[in-house]
Design an enzyme around this catalytic site. Sequence first.
Site, PDB file in Angstrom:
ATOM      1  N   GLY A   1       0.856  -1.185   0.000  1.00 51.41           N
ATOM      2  CA  GLY A   1       0.000   0.000   0.000  1.00 51.41           C
ATOM      3  C   GLY A   1       0.885   1.224   0.000  1.00 51.41           C
ATOM      4  CG  HIS A   2      -1.003   4.993  -0.512  1.00 50.67           C
ATOM      5  ND1 HIS A   2      -1.134   5.868   0.526  1.00 50.67           N
ATOM      6  CD2 HIS A   2      -2.233   4.496  -0.746  1.00 50.67           C
ATOM      7  CE1 HIS A   2      -2.392   5.921   0.897  1.00 50.67           C
ATOM      8  NE2 HIS A   2      -3.092   5.086   0.155  1.00 50.67           N
ATOM      9  CG  ASN A   3       5.184   6.199   1.865  1.00 50.31           C
ATOM     10  OD1 ASN A   3       5.699   6.561   0.814  1.00 50.31           O
ATOM     11  ND2 ASN A   3       5.779   5.375   2.692  1.00 50.31           N
ATOM     12  N   GLY A   4       1.189   5.775   4.222  1.00 52.24           N
ATOM     13  CA  GLY A   4      -0.009   6.306   4.863  1.00 52.24           C
ATOM     14  C   GLY A   4      -1.261   5.482   4.592  1.00 52.24           C
ATOM     15  CB  SER A   5      -2.025   2.561   2.514  1.00 50.35           C
ATOM     16  OG  SER A   5      -0.970   1.687   2.861  1.00 50.35           O
ATOM     17  N   GLY A   6      -1.948   2.622   5.910  1.00 52.12           N
ATOM     18  CA  GLY A   6      -2.358   1.883   7.096  1.00 52.12           C
ATOM     19  C   GLY A   6      -1.596   0.582   7.313  1.00 52.12           C
ATOM     20  CE  LYS A   7       3.298  -0.159   3.376  1.00 55.42           C
ATOM     21  NZ  LYS A   7       3.197   1.214   2.990  1.00 55.42           N
ATOM     22  CB  SER A   8       3.525   1.055   9.360  1.00 57.49           C
ATOM     23  OG  SER A   8       4.495   0.751   8.395  1.00 57.49           O
TER      24      SER A   8
ATOM     25  CD  GLU B   1       7.869   0.531   4.619  1.00 56.37           C
ATOM     26  OE1 GLU B   1       8.789   1.137   4.067  1.00 56.37           O
ATOM     27  OE2 GLU B   1       6.802   1.050   4.947  1.00 56.37           O
TER      28      GLU B   1
END
Lengths: 288, 279
Positions: free
Chosen positions: B40-47, B166
């Site tokens: 997902g893009h940066n800020g998509s909620g993955k982390s 990451e």
Amino acid sequence: MDISLQSIEYRYQANTPFERLAIKDVSIEIPTGTYMALIGHTGSGKSTVLQHLNALLLPTEGTVVIGDHKVKAKQKNKNLRQIRQKVGIVFQFPEHQLFEETVEKDIIFGPMNFGVSEADAKERARLALQQVGLSKEILEKSPFDLSGGQMRRVAIAGVLAMEPDCLVLDEPTAGLDPRGRKEIMDMFYSLHKERNLSTILVTHSMEDAAKYADQIVIMQQGHVVKQGTPIEIFSSVSELVEMGLDVPEVVRFQRSIEEKLGVKLGATYLSIEELSSAVTELLRGAPV
Amino acid sequence: MRDSIVSLKNVSFQYENQPSYALQDVSFDIHEGEWLAIVGHNGSGKSTTAKLLNGLQFPQNGEIIVCGIKLTEESIWEIRKKLGMVFQNPDNQFVGTTVQDDVAFGLENHGIPRDDMILRVEDSLKKVKMDHFLNQEPHHLSGGQKQRVAIAGVLALRPSIIILDEATSMLDPKGRGEVLETVRTLKEEKSLTVISITHDLEEAAKADRIIVMNQGKVYREGSPEEIFSMDDELIHLGLDIPFSIKMSNAFREKGIDLSKHYLSEEELVNELWTFRSKV
């Protein structure tokens, strides 16, 4: 602004028991307007070279010429300040260097430090924010309330606001998502063209080196081992592989298709578009 | 279908002072023994998802079950033994002054007896091939080596699940290869479940399953083939598609009638070869 590294050597902690030779006999010419990619393993001396480009490190042998300034080993060097104003370095993870209360204060810190008036510096901050694709609404925000990607852009804006003639980029897109990566790299490339900057990109991405650079320099164990245009560099795949370096995916693909089909295409292709055209013609039986 | 080892049920989470939810009504299951890539893009909620999974943050709504235990402030220590996490920056996760001290740190925290600890430290460093570095100082190691030590630190706790947040994004290609190879081998040997949060689509292409996150929600889940056949849609989401798919698409545009979306270059080269032999 032309930059020339003439047989430079650098020893860390010279004249101590911890002395370590980092680079030796490195000569690189970077004429105005060059986009150069600097490639090599961790520990190959890339970062040491990079820090000579704005006199953060002074060579222990040899001469560094930056525009009208000369930095020679074993001499007292003056005017380093002017050099640092002309050469902007975007370090790895530059957002770690943000420190001010607001985005605006952070961006104007550099220019004001070099004597630009507050009003001019603020004007530059607006422009720089626009260049990195952020809206001026965030000027009053704390940089620490921004997302990682935004913080990266603010830090880059801080370097752009210095209006350097030369940009040195150390892995500027590490950790960004693919879109962010492309946006930032394209932004640097258009600035490079518009302002006729000299750009030096330190990267692990052979894709980026092939796409943006006019010149590629490969370093290994403190030496420059190869220098040339992307086509020249990527035409000798086996040499790169021996050095433990990657080749761009397109080049690798060309290699495997040549092996499988038992043919040699006439040239080395660096884009998907060019390679797919060449292979399509080959498959249709046209002479290559 | 295999058993689910982690499940998120209608999970929502909002950071303090942020106007919108970082995660909104997210539900999915992770199966035992699979390699799941979350992209997902940066800020998509993955982390954020990763942080919730091992109790660094707690959801405002919904629940998370890990190995049959509901995640609460009381159960996090139990859960952290089962679910180890490797973070992005190799320099930020070293706490010990030597490699073996660093690996021992987590064990000390969990009160493992000294004799057992010594065995576990050696054993886990052997697994990541760092057992020759027991007394080295961390700053003498390469990025890839540091991340392998971080993995050993996680392994020493004998988890069932390992999360890579990451974990390879700051490494050079060689270091990245080392780390992924290490995890892949461990996954086979110890039937670990691997959750890899990544921007590296070539890596995601080798996962068993991919979840695409967008703006705090699960946008799509499927096999790498299914996900990467989304093509331009992925680019709209701020992502990219793997090289071999871009290459296949370029051939298709030029009228070469390929039979499918190729995730591996080798397969694509093979099909192109069959075209040659037909001419």
